[in-house]
Design a protein around this motif. Structure first.
Motif, PDB file in Angstrom:
ATOM      1  N   UNK A 104       0.816  -1.216   0.000  1.00 20.64           N
ATOM      2  CA  UNK A 104       0.000   0.000   0.000  1.00 20.64           C
ATOM      3  C   UNK A 104       0.855   1.275   0.000  1.00 20.64           C
ATOM      4  N   UNK A 105       0.594   2.145  -0.983  1.00 27.29           N
ATOM      5  CA  UNK A 105       1.275   3.427  -1.082  1.00 27.29           C
ATOM      6  C   UNK A 105       0.245   4.549  -1.131  1.00 27.29           C
ATOM      7  N   UNK A 106       0.339   5.527  -0.234  1.00 26.48           N
ATOM      8  CA  UNK A 106       1.238   5.544   0.921  1.00 26.48           C
ATOM      9  C   UNK A 106       0.783   4.548   1.981  1.00 26.48           C
ATOM     10  N   UNK A 107       1.721   3.997   2.748  1.00 29.46           N
ATOM     11  CA  UNK A 107       1.333   3.012   3.761  1.00 29.46           C
ATOM     12  C   UNK A 107       0.518   3.663   4.868  1.00 29.46           C
ATOM     13  N   UNK A 108      -0.541   3.007   5.274  1.00 31.92           N
ATOM     14  CA  UNK A 108      -1.388   3.543   6.338  1.00 31.92           C
ATOM     15  C   UNK A 108      -0.742   3.403   7.699  1.00 31.92           C
ATOM     16  N   UNK A 109       0.190   2.456   7.827  1.00 30.11           N
ATOM     17  CA  UNK A 109       0.850   2.229   9.111  1.00 30.11           C
ATOM     18  C   UNK A 109       2.216   1.611   8.872  1.00 30.11           C
ATOM     19  N   UNK A 110       3.135   1.897   9.789  1.00 30.63           N
ATOM     20  CA  UNK A 110       4.461   1.293   9.786  1.00 30.63           C
ATOM     21  C   UNK A 110       4.642   0.539  11.098  1.00 30.63           C
ATOM     22  N   UNK A 111       5.419  -0.557  11.101  1.00 33.78           N
ATOM     23  CA  UNK A 111       6.167  -1.099   9.966  1.00 33.78           C
ATOM     24  C   UNK A 111       5.266  -1.832   8.980  1.00 33.78           C
ATOM     25  N   UNK A 112       5.778  -2.010   7.771  1.00 43.61           N
ATOM     26  CA  UNK A 112       5.075  -2.774   6.753  1.00 43.61           C
ATOM     27  C   UNK A 112       5.275  -4.260   7.023  1.00 43.61           C
ATOM     28  N   UNK A 113       4.161  -4.994   7.018  1.00 44.01           N
ATOM     29  CA  UNK A 113       4.192  -6.447   7.218  1.00 44.01           C
ATOM     30  C   UNK A 113       3.567  -7.142   6.011  1.00 44.01           C
ATOM     31  N   UNK A 114       3.683  -8.455   5.968  1.00 40.86           N
ATOM     32  CA  UNK A 114       3.072  -9.211   4.879  1.00 40.86           C
ATOM     33  C   UNK A 114       1.557  -9.033   4.838  1.00 40.86           C
ATOM     34  N   UNK A 115       0.965  -8.661   5.955  1.00 43.81           N
ATOM     35  CA  UNK A 115      -0.476  -8.417   6.011  1.00 43.81           C
ATOM     36  C   UNK A 115      -0.875  -7.037   5.508  1.00 43.81           C
ATOM     37  N   UNK A 116       0.106  -6.176   5.246  1.00 46.97           N
ATOM     38  CA  UNK A 116      -0.196  -4.852   4.689  1.00 46.97           C
ATOM     39  C   UNK A 116      -0.849  -5.031   3.321  1.00 46.97           C
ATOM     40  N   UNK A 117      -1.928  -4.303   3.029  1.00 51.85           N
ATOM     41  CA  UNK A 117      -2.593  -4.471   1.726  1.00 51.85           C
ATOM     42  C   UNK A 117      -1.653  -4.181   0.560  1.00 51.85           C
ATOM     43  N   UNK A 118      -1.952  -4.806  -0.564  1.00 49.46           N
ATOM     44  CA  UNK A 118      -1.200  -4.564  -1.796  1.00 49.46           C
ATOM     45  C   UNK A 118      -1.994  -3.568  -2.648  1.00 49.46           C
ATOM     46  N   UNK A 119      -1.433  -2.385  -2.836  1.00 48.42           N
ATOM     47  CA  UNK A 119      -2.083  -1.375  -3.675  1.00 48.42           C
ATOM     48  C   UNK A 119      -1.081  -0.272  -3.989  1.00 48.42           C
ATOM     49  N   UNK A 120      -0.871  -0.027  -5.285  1.00 49.49           N
ATOM     50  CA  UNK A 120       0.023   1.045  -5.697  1.00 49.49           C
ATOM     51  C   UNK A 120      -0.566   1.729  -6.930  1.00 49.49           C
ATOM     52  N   UNK A 121      -1.278   2.839  -6.740  1.00 46.00           N
ATOM     53  CA  UNK A 121      -1.902   3.515  -7.880  1.00 46.00           C
ATOM     54  C   UNK A 121      -0.933   4.358  -8.698  1.00 46.00           C
ATOM     55  N   UNK A 122       0.342   4.434  -8.278  1.00 45.63           N
ATOM     56  CA  UNK A 122       1.284   5.355  -8.897  1.00 45.63           C
ATOM     57  C   UNK A 122       2.227   4.713  -9.911  1.00 45.63           C
ATOM     58  N   UNK A 123       2.497   3.426  -9.765  1.00 46.28           N
ATOM     59  CA  UNK A 123       3.588   2.808 -10.523  1.00 46.28           C
ATOM     60  C   UNK A 123       3.094   1.540 -11.188  1.00 46.28           C
ATOM     61  N   UNK A 124       3.137   1.501 -12.515  1.00 45.98           N
ATOM     62  CA  UNK A 124       2.663   0.355 -13.275  1.00 45.98           C
ATOM     63  C   UNK A 124       3.452  -0.907 -12.950  1.00 45.98           C
ATOM     64  N   UNK A 125       4.758  -0.773 -12.761  1.00 47.36           N
ATOM     65  CA  UNK A 125       5.602  -1.917 -12.400  1.00 47.36           C
ATOM     66  C   UNK A 125       5.028  -2.651 -11.192  1.00 47.36           C
TER      67      UNK A 125
END
Length: 327
Positions: A104-125
């Motif tokens: 998730x970008x920007x991350x809603x919370x740190x640290x980032x864990x494997x349970x952090x959602x997958x979402x990146x609206x900025x980068x096609x890669x």
């Protein structure tokens, strides 16, 4: 353990091949045979074939099977679909190299864990990597395809300068010229040496507990971007660098290729929780702090002037952006 590495000559894959060989595993590298920057270790078997041409791969592999298949050059769902067809029934574990930029970008919370959602609206890669993961997870759930997903963040070796301008920035700092830093330079970033990454990665290979699961692999060290530039200046013997801070959105407007990486990854603070990988690979300890890594990088470039390539077009763009910021 028999391991097939597709690629095998990149920053991450070279370190993984070397580590696997050091552990006594049988390693076969399959690639097009075109890369000379990082030669394959002599103890590895090398097969020449283009992974984008499945018939070539089948001809090269014949009826062979492997305990583990790792594809270091899969970036899109089409690549994954081809791999699933090629390696179903041929391996006990298929490892996909995803990316921590998928989190998730920007991350809603740190640290980032494997349970952090997958979402990146900025980068096609990053979106392509997420789509690859979705396809592999579905294949595991529906048909038992033995996938393990690994998410590295910024992993480097002696050839990779970790700042936006590469050698152009090193040359600017050595000349006492200002360098461009995104944001205010205080966002946090994690850099992992490839040999440290390989310790955790190779430790996952062949583990039944890793099948159907995902793992972040990064260093526990995090630095501000200001400090990263300062460490490169120190390694290069340059004076204290003049850091000119410009909003990532402004840089992206002038340099779209650079901007997508900034907005989709590097402009956001990232701190990772590596407890999950350490639970399965307890001897995973990173031993190369970036202060040492930066010296290793600069030394490699200084060893051969031909490596010291300044991008004059990028250099001029930096001058324009810096001049506008300072005015």
């Amino acid at each position: 353990m028999k391991i097939l590495c597709i690629g095998g000559t990149g920053v991450i894959s070279t370190a993984v091949v070397d580590r696997a060989l050091a552990q006594g595993y049988s390693v076969t590298v399959l690639n097009r045979g075109t890369t000379i920057e990082r030669p394959v270790a002599s103890r590895a078997e090398v097969l020449t074939a283009d992974i984008r041409k499945p018939d070539e791969v089948r001809a090269a592999l014949g009826n062979r099977t492997f305990d583990v298949v790792v594809d270091f050059v899969a970036f899109t769902p089409d690549h994954i679909a081809a791999d699933i067809e090629l390696f179903t029934g041929r391996t006990g574990q298929y490892v996909f190299i995803s990316s921590a930029s998928a989190y998730q970008k920007p991350p809603a919370a740190l640290p980032i864990r494997e349970s952090t959602p997958l979402r990146n609206p900025f980068w096609q890669y990053s979106r392509e990597k997420i789509a690859c993961e979705d396809l592999l997870v579905a294949e595991y759930r529906e048909r038992g395809f033995p996938v393990t997903i690994v998410r590295p963040s910024h992993t480097y070796d002696h050839t990779k300068i970790a700042i936006a301008g590469g050698w152009t920035d090193i040359a600017r700092m050595r000349a006492g010229r200002p360098v461009l830093v995104h944001g205010d330079g205080t966002s946090l970033w994690t850099l992992t040496h490839s040999t440290d990454f390989a310790k955790a990665f190779v430790g996952l290979l062949g583990l039944p507990q890793a099948i159907g699961d995902s793992f972040t692999i990064t260093s526990d060290e995090f630095l501000t971007w200001n400090r990263i530039y300062q460490l490169f200046a120190e390694a290069a013997g340059a004076p204290e660098p003049e850091l000119v801070h410009v909003a990532s959105e402004t840089i992206a407007a002038h340099l779209p290729d650079l901007g997508s990486q900034l907005l989709g990854d590097k402009s956001h603070s990232v701190i990772f929780d590596n407890s999950k990988i350490k639970a399965l690979v307890p001897d995973f300890i990173c031993t190369t702090p970036f202060a040492l890594g930066a010296r290793e990088i600069v030394a490699w470039y200084d060893a051969d002037p031909n490596r010291q390539q300044v991008d004059f077009e990028l250099d001029a763009a930096f001058d324009r952006i810096i001049a506008a910021a300072q005015s």
